[in-house]
Design an enzyme around this catalytic site. Structure first.
Site, short mmCIF file in Angstrom:
data_model
loop_
_atom_site.label_atom_id
_atom_site.label_comp_id
_atom_site.label_asym_id
_atom_site.label_seq_id
_atom_site.Cartn_x
_atom_site.Cartn_y
_atom_site.Cartn_z
N TYR A 49 -33.57 68.53 58.36
CA TYR A 49 -34.61 68.28 58.45
C TYR A 49 -35.07 66.73 58.20
O TYR A 49 -33.93 66.01 57.50
CB TYR A 49 -35.37 68.74 56.81
CG TYR A 49 -37.02 69.71 58.22
CD1 TYR A 49 -37.76 69.44 58.71
CD2 TYR A 49 -36.35 70.82 57.49
CE1 TYR A 49 -38.32 70.25 59.57
CE2 TYR A 49 -37.03 71.90 58.68
CZ TYR A 49 -38.16 72.04 59.30
OH TYR A 49 -39.21 72.62 60.08
N GLU A 51 -38.80 64.57 58.43
CA GLU A 51 -38.62 64.40 58.75
C GLU A 51 -39.91 63.17 58.01
O GLU A 51 -39.40 62.86 57.48
CB GLU A 51 -40.90 65.10 57.83
CG GLU A 51 -40.62 66.59 58.81
CD GLU A 51 -41.98 67.12 57.87
OE1 GLU A 51 -42.25 67.52 56.88
OE2 GLU A 51 -42.05 68.64 58.50
N ASP A 195 -47.15 57.71 83.17
CA ASP A 195 -46.44 58.84 82.34
C ASP A 195 -45.56 58.39 83.94
O ASP A 195 -46.01 59.07 85.00
CB ASP A 195 -47.53 60.32 82.61
CG ASP A 195 -46.53 61.66 82.63
OD1 ASP A 195 -45.18 61.21 82.23
OD2 ASP A 195 -46.86 62.75 82.75
N THR A 221 -40.26 61.77 80.30
CA THR A 221 -39.27 63.12 79.85
C THR A 221 -38.11 62.04 79.54
O THR A 221 -38.10 61.04 80.00
CB THR A 221 -39.41 63.76 80.63
OG1 THR A 221 -38.87 63.37 82.04
CG2 THR A 221 -40.79 64.63 80.69
N LYS A 224 -35.54 63.85 83.06
CA LYS A 224 -35.62 64.60 84.84
C LYS A 224 -35.27 62.59 85.77
O LYS A 224 -33.03 62.73 85.59
CB LYS A 224 -37.01 63.75 84.97
CG LYS A 224 -37.28 64.69 84.48
CD LYS A 224 -39.01 65.22 85.11
CE LYS A 224 -39.96 66.49 84.87
NZ LYS A 224 -40.65 66.28 83.61
N ARG A 230 -33.07 67.30 77.39
CA ARG A 230 -34.96 67.36 77.79
C ARG A 230 -35.28 67.40 76.30
O ARG A 230 -35.60 66.93 75.46
CB ARG A 230 -34.91 69.41 77.15
CG ARG A 230 -35.44 69.70 78.05
CD ARG A 230 -35.36 71.43 78.44
NE ARG A 230 -35.16 71.14 79.65
CZ ARG A 230 -35.19 70.58 80.45
NH1 ARG A 230 -37.35 71.37 80.77
NH2 ARG A 230 -34.61 70.48 81.97
N1 PLP Z 1 -45.50 64.87 82.63
C1 PLP Z 1 -44.84 64.34 84.31
C2 PLP Z 1 -45.97 63.75 85.41
C3 PLP Z 1 -44.27 65.21 84.17
O1 PLP Z 1 -43.50 65.90 85.39
C4 PLP Z 1 -43.51 66.49 83.50
C5 PLP Z 1 -42.58 67.75 83.23
O2 PLP Z 1 -42.38 68.04 84.97
C6 PLP Z 1 -44.18 66.58 81.85
C7 PLP Z 1 -45.45 65.84 81.36
C8 PLP Z 1 -43.57 67.08 81.00
O3 PLP Z 1 -42.62 67.61 80.49
P1 PLP Z 1 -41.94 68.60 79.97
O4 PLP Z 1 -42.35 69.53 80.83
O5 PLP Z 1 -41.21 67.90 79.15
O6 PLP Z 1 -43.38 69.36 79.06
#
Ligand code: PLP
Length: 403
Positions: A49, A51, A195, A221, A224, A230
């Site tokens: 842990y 935190e 994002d 993320t 990918k 993950r």
């Molecule tokens: N943002 C985008 C553009 C995504 O394509 C994805 C997942 O496919 C996410 C956020 C979310 O990721 P997670 O599945 O790890 O929550």
């Protein structure tokens, strides 16, 4: 050991390893994490842990977690050229949730790309926390070109005065013009969040422009195109750091997953290598080769092609739904996902399109020639209704998943 303690789970995992080895994975959001990153995921750090943040934890015994997290943060900043990084979000959705919590109040207006046009659930979909907590104005793509129309987005931003614009997507095959979005955000006096979940690996590999200078907040993320474990991450200028840290913990999460943070650090180290630049360039070359072969075979691609790692094929032209195409291909060992296409007449559980991406097969070492072969295989399955059951495992076997 797992085999002895829990043979059922061990068997299922082994079956999935075989599935991964014997199929051709064209899921645009997936990849094969290296053995080193997987080793970190399975490490003893899962026991701890921690935190809080390095140097300010709520538990004793965090000195090595501090070292791990500090290393992950330093590498993330170096990799993306960012002033600040938070590596604790458990996923991309949680990275977005933390970013919204840091800068928005419930009821504030956000603008994000419509799910049906390629946006992500967490960009304001009605069924996501983002659509439940915030007032959402969605933007789409031009119905003819399927491209983001900055002129339209500007009009919407001026009319609706959002507190934040979210750019970035899950199923958009073209480059994102971060600078163009920033001009709109400045004119509308709002924050801009990029994002980059899908394209993070392309950005650090130098084959997609970086949002670091033009966007206020960046979420991603790590699993990918970045090819790590993950997980999620938030990047920003240092001045936003305190707010974001507080939003991640204690705002939306408890203890960080220290084994995953260690694995993220290893992933960032791998992505800092010259090999990774070559890898990212090959992802886009492969996507382009796949797109060109599809076009030469007469398939209809959304936006007419690709600039990044993915393409969207409109299979309604072949008399199929996305669901049918996904199932037909999976029966042959070709793994894709059904996907809505802009202004789709079908519901999201059916769709008119399939999304294909090249990150995973590029990790296996495949190049343009193999992409051409795969496009021909897909043509055989979807149009000629022929099976390719022998060709798929043969190709998969020739390009084993690297350790
Ligand atoms: N943002 C985008 C553009 C995504 O394509 C994805 C997942 O496919 C996410 C956020 C979310 O990721 P997670 O599945 O790890 O929550």
């Amino acid at each position: 050991m797992l085999k002895e303690i829990d043979p059922e789970i061990d068997e299922i995992i082994s079956a999935d390893i075989k599935r991964q080895e014997n199929t051709l994975n064209l899921i645009a959001s997936e990849n094969y994490a290296s053995k080193a990153t997987r080793e970190a995921c399975a490490s003893w750090l899962t026991n701890k842990y921690a935190e809080g943040y390095p140097g300010a934890r709520y538990y004793a015994g965090c000195e090595f977690c501090d070292e791990v997290e500090a290393l992950a943060i330093a590498r993330a900043k170096e990799l993306f050229g960012a002033e600040y990084a938070n590596v604790q979000p458990h996923s991309g959705t949680q990275a977005n949730m933390a970013a919204y919590l840091a800068f928005l109040s419930p009821g504030d207006t956000i603008m994000g790309m419509d799910l049906a046009c390629g946006g992500h659930l967490s960009h304001g979909s009605r069924v996501s926390f983002s659509g439940i907590l915030y007032n959402v104005v969605t933007y789409g793509v031009c119905p003819k070109t399927h491209l983001v129309d900055l002129g339209k987005i500007r009009e919407l931003a001026i009319a609706h005065k959002p507190r934040m614009i979210v750019c970035g997507a899950s199923a958009y095959p073209r480059m994102i013009d971060f600078e163009g979005f920033r001009k709109i955000a400045d004119e509308a006096d709002c924050l801009l969040l990029a994002d980059i979940a899908h394209i993070a690996g392309l950005i650090v590999g130098g084959v997609h422009p970086s949002p670091i200078e033009s966007c206020h907040i960046i979420t991603t993320t790590t699993h990918k195109t970045l090819r790590g474990p993950r997980g999620g991450m938030v990047l920003a200028k240092e001045k936003y750091g305190k707010l974001i840290d507080r939003a991640v913990f204690p705002g939306i999460q408890g203890g960080p997953l220290m084994h995953i943070i260690a694995s993220k650090a290893t992933c960032f180290k791998e992505a800092l290598s010259c090999d990774f630049k070559e890898y990212a360039a090959q992802i886009t070359k492969n996507a382009n080769a796949l797109a060109e072969t599809f076009i030469s075979l007469g398939f209809t691609l959304i936006s007419g092609g690709t600039d990044n790692h993915l393409l969207l094929v409109d299979v309604s032209k072949e008399g199929l739904t996305g669901k049918e195409a996904e199932e037909m291909l999976y029966r042959e060992g070709i793994v894709v996902n059904k996907n809505t296409i802009p202004y789709d007449q079908q519901p999201p559980s059916v769709t008119s399109g399939i999304r294909l991406g090249t990150p995973a097969l590029t990790t296996r070492g495949m190049k343009e020639a193999e992409m051409e072969k795969i496009a021909y295989m897909i043509d055989s399955v979807l149009r000629k209704r022929q099976d390719v059951k022998d060709e798929v495992p043969a190709l998969a076997k020739s390009f084993p998943i690297p350790e």
